[in-house]
Design a protein around this motif. Structure first.
Motif, PDB file in Angstrom:
ATOM      1  N   VAL A  60      -2.548  -0.971 -14.209  1.00 28.38           N
ATOM      2  CA  VAL A  60      -1.938  -0.552 -13.145  1.00 28.38           C
ATOM      3  C   VAL A  60      -1.420   1.419 -13.562  1.00 28.38           C
ATOM      4  O   VAL A  60      -1.687   2.207 -13.131  1.00 28.38           O
ATOM      5  CB  VAL A  60      -0.839  -1.502 -12.739  1.00 28.38           C
ATOM      6  N   ASN A 115      -3.209  -2.707   2.667  1.00 29.17           N
ATOM      7  CA  ASN A 115      -1.630  -3.482   2.201  1.00 29.17           C
ATOM      8  C   ASN A 115      -1.029  -3.807   1.839  1.00 29.17           C
ATOM      9  O   ASN A 115       0.443  -4.082   1.804  1.00 29.17           O
ATOM     10  CB  ASN A 115      -1.967  -3.705   0.127  1.00 29.17           C
ATOM     11  N   TRP A 161      -5.515 -10.053  -0.389  1.00 29.57           N
ATOM     12  CA  TRP A 161      -5.041  -8.801  -1.237  1.00 29.57           C
ATOM     13  C   TRP A 161      -6.175  -8.330  -1.077  1.00 29.57           C
ATOM     14  O   TRP A 161      -6.240  -6.359  -1.177  1.00 29.57           O
ATOM     15  CB  TRP A 161      -4.438  -8.541  -1.938  1.00 29.57           C
ATOM     16  N   LEU A 203       0.009 -10.057 -12.757  1.00 32.86           N
ATOM     17  CA  LEU A 203      -0.721  -8.987 -11.775  1.00 32.86           C
ATOM     18  C   LEU A 203      -0.083  -8.034 -11.383  1.00 32.86           C
ATOM     19  O   LEU A 203       1.099  -8.254 -10.952  1.00 32.86           O
ATOM     20  CB  LEU A 203      -1.984  -9.589 -10.630  1.00 32.86           C
ATOM     21  N   VAL A 204       0.722  -7.072 -10.675  1.00 32.98           N
ATOM     22  CA  VAL A 204       0.875  -6.308 -10.136  1.00 32.98           C
ATOM     23  C   VAL A 204       0.210  -6.801  -8.453  1.00 32.98           C
ATOM     24  O   VAL A 204      -0.662  -6.056  -7.942  1.00 32.98           O
ATOM     25  CB  VAL A 204       1.192  -4.691 -10.184  1.00 32.98           C
ATOM     26  N   ALA A 205       1.719  -6.423  -7.579  1.00 30.38           N
ATOM     27  CA  ALA A 205       0.809  -6.808  -6.191  1.00 30.38           C
ATOM     28  C   ALA A 205       1.117  -5.564  -5.157  1.00 30.38           C
ATOM     29  O   ALA A 205       1.380  -4.049  -5.894  1.00 30.38           O
ATOM     30  CB  ALA A 205       2.680  -7.642  -5.448  1.00 30.38           C
ATOM     31  N   PRO A 206      -0.225  -5.595  -4.906  1.00 34.42           N
ATOM     32  CA  PRO A 206      -0.745  -4.220  -3.794  1.00 34.42           C
ATOM     33  C   PRO A 206      -0.124  -4.314  -2.533  1.00 34.42           C
ATOM     34  O   PRO A 206      -0.359  -3.286  -2.466  1.00 34.42           O
ATOM     35  CB  PRO A 206      -1.778  -4.285  -4.109  1.00 34.42           C
ATOM     36  N   ALA A 240      -1.773   0.293  -8.415  1.00 29.54           N
ATOM     37  CA  ALA A 240      -2.463  -1.203  -7.890  1.00 29.54           C
ATOM     38  C   ALA A 240      -3.709  -1.347  -7.268  1.00 29.54           C
ATOM     39  O   ALA A 240      -5.002  -2.267  -6.860  1.00 29.54           O
ATOM     40  CB  ALA A 240      -1.430  -2.229  -7.176  1.00 29.54           C
ATOM     41  N   ASN A 241      -3.507  -0.626  -6.027  1.00 32.76           N
ATOM     42  CA  ASN A 241      -4.665  -1.081  -4.615  1.00 32.76           C
ATOM     43  C   ASN A 241      -5.606  -0.184  -5.400  1.00 32.76           C
ATOM     44  O   ASN A 241      -7.166  -0.281  -5.400  1.00 32.76           O
ATOM     45  CB  ASN A 241      -3.853  -0.002  -3.656  1.00 32.76           C
ATOM     46  N   LYS A 296       3.005   1.055  -6.573  1.00 30.42           N
ATOM     47  CA  LYS A 296       2.199   0.093  -5.042  1.00 30.42           C
ATOM     48  C   LYS A 296       0.578   0.973  -5.447  1.00 30.42           C
ATOM     49  O   LYS A 296      -0.162   0.089  -4.872  1.00 30.42           O
ATOM     50  CB  LYS A 296       2.860   0.052  -3.670  1.00 30.42           C
ATOM     51  N   PRO A 333      -5.433  -6.144 -10.697  1.00 33.62           N
ATOM     52  CA  PRO A 333      -4.487  -5.294 -11.371  1.00 33.62           C
ATOM     53  C   PRO A 333      -3.649  -5.555 -12.293  1.00 33.62           C
ATOM     54  O   PRO A 333      -2.458  -6.036 -11.676  1.00 33.62           O
ATOM     55  CB  PRO A 333      -3.724  -5.285  -9.842  1.00 33.62           C
ATOM     56  N   THR A 334      -3.988  -5.462 -13.468  1.00 31.27           N
ATOM     57  CA  THR A 334      -3.119  -5.915 -14.845  1.00 31.27           C
ATOM     58  C   THR A 334      -1.828  -4.772 -14.889  1.00 31.27           C
ATOM     59  O   THR A 334      -1.941  -3.522 -14.285  1.00 31.27           O
ATOM     60  CB  THR A 334      -3.910  -6.323 -15.923  1.00 31.27           C
ATOM     61  N   ARG A 335      -1.422  -5.102 -15.387  1.00 30.68           N
ATOM     62  CA  ARG A 335       0.469  -4.181 -15.777  1.00 30.68           C
ATOM     63  C   ARG A 335      -0.577  -3.304 -16.098  1.00 30.68           C
ATOM     64  O   ARG A 335      -0.001  -2.079 -16.485  1.00 30.68           O
ATOM     65  CB  ARG A 335       1.316  -5.413 -16.259  1.00 30.68           C
TER      66      ARG A 335
END
Lengths: 344, 108
Positions: A33, A147, A19, B19-22, A65-66, A62, A28-30
């Motif tokens: 994010v 990603n 990633w 963790l959240v997938a990007p 998260a990035n 998404k 990228p924890t909940r």
């Protein structure tokens, strides 16, 4: 194991997921994010874009998260989202760029009041390291493209060399040091609007001119950078970008040159001999078979001076940077610069 | 484990940690491959050139071989507007309308 040791373990795990861009990322924890999703002002499942080549769905979650991984603060989210919305414009052709053997990657340019709110660097070392907003916003955009869009280096991203801007490539316009209206105002927006421009770009090529006693001399130095056989623009008649440092911009401002005057000078003087294009470049001896020159160019003569853009307005000019006489020429790839308002 | 298996295991572990997938799945376009034509004798074959240098030469050779060795009845050469862009729906429709099969090639 301490919490810090655990953090390093997670960082190493994230490298193994594929990633990252090769540098460590913020996990990228909940919670992290969700914070960025909330800052976007939109529901998590809102579709921002479908990003080629694989047309993955860039939902707000998404993208967030990035952005977390890139090191973004929550307030950066509207900029990242706007950039991604602009990047999937048909005229940008981000799908081609993501897979090209060419080195181009999107440059994000930030305009308007949000530059100050986010502490975006518009001045010295504008393309360099050191400012969180520039580094994280540019990185978030690139991580999302890779990603979500699926442009993996060596797999779908076929760049021969790439360039360092593929990690992060984001600058602010130095509107306060410009003799002209801001870039986004020249493109029809208001000076009170905050906006983003995306431009498919090579890296910056330095234009070093410490002699600043004449706009004609200075413009000729810029011309010398533009009239070359290795950039795409002369073959495809595409756009290019001049990042003018404040001292260079002032030379033109003091001489009462408008942006259009400078564009016209560069357009009329940055020419490549038709004969030379046949030496190599994209088409070499078959230049005439594939060329998209304007109709007024005499294709029948090897002496014809070929313009580096279809029209003067395709030479984009933005003011940025700090003191001393260093501007930059940024050749394009073939896509169009797209500008849009940042909705906050 | 292969590199892809190691990567999948790491993703599974990251998701288990919360963790959240990007990443996103490739879009399901609903498109499927056309039925294969089998033998090409007597058919019309499209030749889609991406407009990179020499791609047309490669396609011309392929077309000639298809006619000489495999009895293709006719060729239908066509080119994209630009190599970096996808073939437009108009070009794909034109190929579908006029050809039984098509070959594409890139040059450089």
């Amino acid at each position: 194991m301490t919490a810090l040791d655990e953090h390093i373990e997670v960082m190493e795990l994230l490298f193994r997921t594929g990633w990252t861009d090769g540098l460590p990322v913020v996990p990228p924890t909940r919670a992290a994010v969700d914070l960025l999703v909330e800052a976007s002002g939109r529901p998590a499942d809102t579709l921002i874009a479908e990003i080629p080549p694989l047309y993955g769905a860039a939902t707000v979650e998404k993208v967030a998260a990035n952005a977390v991984m890139a090191g973004c603060l929550p307030e950066y989210m509207p900029v990242v989202i706007t950039a991604l919305e602009l990047l999937v414009h048909e005229r940008f052709n981000v799908g081609g760029m993501q897979c090209s053997t060419h080195m181009a990657t999107p440059l994000v340019i930030i305009h308007g009041p949000i530059r100050h709110e986010l502490d975006v660097n518009c001045a010295g070392n504008v393309f360099g390291q050191g400012r969180r907003a520039n580094a994280a916003i540019g990185r978030a955009v690139k991580l999302a493209l890779v990603n979500i869009g699926g442009s993996r280096p060596g797999v779908t991203d076929k760049a021969t060399l790439g360039h360092p801007g593929k990690y992060t490539y984001c600058m602010g316009e130095n509107e306060e040091a410009s003799p002209w209206e801001p870039f986004h105002v020249r493109r029809g927006l208001s000076s009170t609007d905050s906006a983003v421009t995306v431009f498919g770009a090579e890296g910056p090529h330095n234009i070093n001119s410490q002699v600043m006693d004449s706009p004609y001399k200075l413009a000729k130095v810029i011309v010398s950078m533009m009239a070359n056989l290795g950039s795409n623009h002369v073959y495809i008649q595409g756009q290019s970008l001049i990042v003018l440092c404040p001292e260079h911009a002032a030379v033109f401002g003091k001489a009462k040159w408008s942006v259009e005057d400078l564009q016209q000078f560069l357009f009329e003087n940055a020419r490549v001999p038709h004969r030379d294009m046949k030496l190599g470049g994209i088409y070499g001896p078959e230049t005439d078979k594939y060329n998209v020159f304007p109709r007024w160019v005499d294709r029948g003569s090897d002496d014809s001076p070929i313009p580096v853009a279809r029209r003067a307005s395709d030479i984009q000019i933005v003011v940025a940077g700090g003191s001393a006489g260093h501007s930059a020429f940024i050749p394009g790839w073939g896509s169009r610069a797209i500008t849009g308002i940042i909705e906050t | 484990m292969s590199d892809s298996a190691l990567e999948a295991a790491a993703v599974e572990r990251a998701l288990a940690l919360g963790l959240v997938a990007p990443t996103a799945e490739p879009k399901d376009t609903g498109l499927t491959a056309a039925d294969r034509v089998g033998a090409v004798r007597g058919l019309t074959v499209g030749l889609l050139h991406n407009r990179k240098r020499n791609g047309d030469l490669l396609l011309a050779d392929i077309g000639r071989m298809l006619q000489e060795r495999h009895g293709v009845a006719a060729l239908y050469p066509i080119a994209k507007f630009h190599y970096s862009r996808r073939a437009t729906p108009e070009i794909l429709d034109e190929l579908a309308k006029n050809c039984d099969a098509a070959v594409t090639a890139i040059g450089d």
